[in-house]
Design an enzyme around this catalytic site. Sequence first.
Site, PDB file in Angstrom:
ATOM      1  N   THR A  43       0.874  -0.983  -0.229  1.00 46.13           N
ATOM      2  CA  THR A  43       0.313  -0.259  -0.142  1.00 46.13           C
ATOM      3  C   THR A  43       0.672   1.156  -0.126  1.00 46.13           C
ATOM      4  OG1 THR A  43      -1.648  -1.281   0.930  1.00 46.13           O
ATOM      5  CG2 THR A  43      -2.185   1.482   1.547  1.00 46.13           C
ATOM      6  N   ALA A  49       0.015  10.044  -1.029  1.00 46.17           N
ATOM      7  CA  ALA A  49       0.917  10.703  -0.507  1.00 46.17           C
ATOM      8  C   ALA A  49       0.679  12.066  -0.151  1.00 46.17           C
ATOM      9  CB  ALA A  49       1.674  11.186  -1.570  1.00 46.17           C
ATOM     10  N   HIS A  52      -1.646  14.718   6.151  1.00 48.18           N
ATOM     11  CA  HIS A  52      -2.711  15.008   6.248  1.00 48.18           C
ATOM     12  C   HIS A  52      -2.597  16.032   7.897  1.00 48.18           C
ATOM     13  CE1 HIS A  52      -5.523  13.342   3.801  1.00 48.18           C
ATOM     14  NE2 HIS A  52      -4.730  11.559   4.128  1.00 48.18           N
ATOM     15  N   ARG A 314      -6.560   0.014  -0.237  1.00 47.75           N
ATOM     16  CA  ARG A 314      -6.379   0.201   1.943  1.00 47.75           C
ATOM     17  C   ARG A 314      -6.389  -0.942   3.054  1.00 47.75           C
ATOM     18  NH1 ARG A 314      -9.337   3.558  -0.903  1.00 47.75           N
ATOM     19  NH2 ARG A 314      -9.705   6.134  -1.367  1.00 47.75           N
TER      20      ARG A 314
END
Length: 491
Positions: A43, A49, A52, A314
Amino acid sequence: MANKYDVIIIGGGISGCAVAWKLAHYNLKILLVEKEADVATGTTKANTAIIHAGYNADPDKLKGRLNVKGNEQIKEISKKLNVPFREIGSLVVGLQNDNLKVIDQLYAKGKENKVKNMKIVDRKWLRENEPNISPKAVKALWAPTAGIITPWEFALAMAQNAVANGAEVKLETAVLDIITDSDQVKGVKTNQGDFYADYVVNAAGLYADEIAQLVGIEKIKITPRKGEYYIYDQAKDFAVNHVIFPVPTPISKGIVVTPTVENNLLIGPTSEKVASKQDLATTRSGLLEVISGAKKLYPDLDLKDTIRVFAGLRAADETEDFVIEAAPHLKGFINVAGIQSPGLSSATAIADFTVEIMEAQGLKLSEKKEVIETRPEPVRFYEMTNQARASLISKNKDYGQIICRCETVSYQEIIDAIHGPVGARTVNAVKRRTRAGAGRCQGGFCGPRVVEIIAHELGIDPTEVKQEEANSNILEYKIKELLGKKVIENA
Ligand SMILES: Cc1cc2nc3c(=O)[nH]c(=O)nc-3n(C[C@H](O)[C@H](O)[C@H](O)COP(=O)(O)OP(=O)(O)OC[C@H]3O[C@@H](n4cnc5c(N)ncnc54)[C@H](O)[C@@H]3O)c2cc1C
């Protein structure tokens, strides 16, 4: 005993590499095993990329806590490891008719999570700072601490730094079983033999539930959730200055429009549950969803100059949170599972948390007297001025031989990638380290040269060179052998 370690880590994605990197700061014998021929092939190689800011997850979730901490750590760590990180900030953009309350709710959640410097911005601010944004954009949550990174380089840099500090990385080493002795973990059985340790970290990504089941843990249930993307050529002349999100839905942050560190534009991902952990196929419906989602935010965006589509999976656990905990019945076995988004952003905080759990289980942590904190910066020929290039070539003429013309990657950079720490063995591993094949022609010109260089440097036949995973050999025969065979068959 040569095959006895203090800690064995299963999986060389961003989570496993971060744990190895962190542990290598201590006087410990560390082994990271990865089933593929490179780190960051799961993953970690196919995602948005983004580092956050940390306003998405609830503060009572691990995702909420670890994202903010990881974000706070990233500037210093990326600098030390020479991994380019660009703190460009993110915007959650509300359009007319969107549920604009969600923006205020995200702001409030961000405040609870202690995200710094967020602001709600208006239509005028958006017009000034994102000139191409939809005229329907009325309001946004601006989080200036969000940024972008190259995920595989981040993982590789941590693996390389761990190796510099004494850790071992064994590639093409798949864990087949866990060795236990009553209620204590004792090591792993792999396709390359048995390795022993009193602590084993399960950071196997999509397969973390299957590894956990080997020791009787059934509660982790990973469902792959696919995200599809388009990537544009660097030459695309279309300004996007921040990471741009739409107003999210309960299961997805929506279709994002963002620059990458290397100045490509990236749009995606979708969010679709799939049955197989190997289903990385892009689909017509998924890609249509991507472009129509991106066009809501940027109506003038078209598909001209897209150079590739790809998908990532995910590793979502049923709890929709990270599952980082010690096995209750088996001392020394730690799960680092369910690491879906924001796993990349949280990686270094995940490592801290995992090491704390191991310490609580009795792992002795004494810091090394001399830790190598930095990773030497790789030569990035494509970023250099002509003057700097000339100076480099005057010392080593192999930097003057350009193999990938799209991305200006030199012969010597490929040699460095192959012979450096955690060296490249596959075509994709060379691409991740140098960008050879990442440009407009996607390896059409340089691909055969890269195969030839890998074969020469590793002393293997070109037909043995792989694109990425086992059985992904690129060449079936040498042309003369094939012709010879045909001649014999036709005789
Ligand atoms: C579409 C999408 C978008 C995302 N966007 C973002 C984002 O913008 N920001 C963010 O913070 N996060 C994002 N994420 C999440 C992030 O990419 C992941 O959280 C992170 O990459 C997970 O890393 P990992 O190391 O846990 O797993 P992986 O990268 O999958 O690594 C697991 C490794 O274990 C190895 N392995 C498995 N089984 C074995 C075995 N038996 N023996 C040895 N090795 C084994 C695998 O080969 C693999 O290399 C996104 C994810 C997806 C899919």
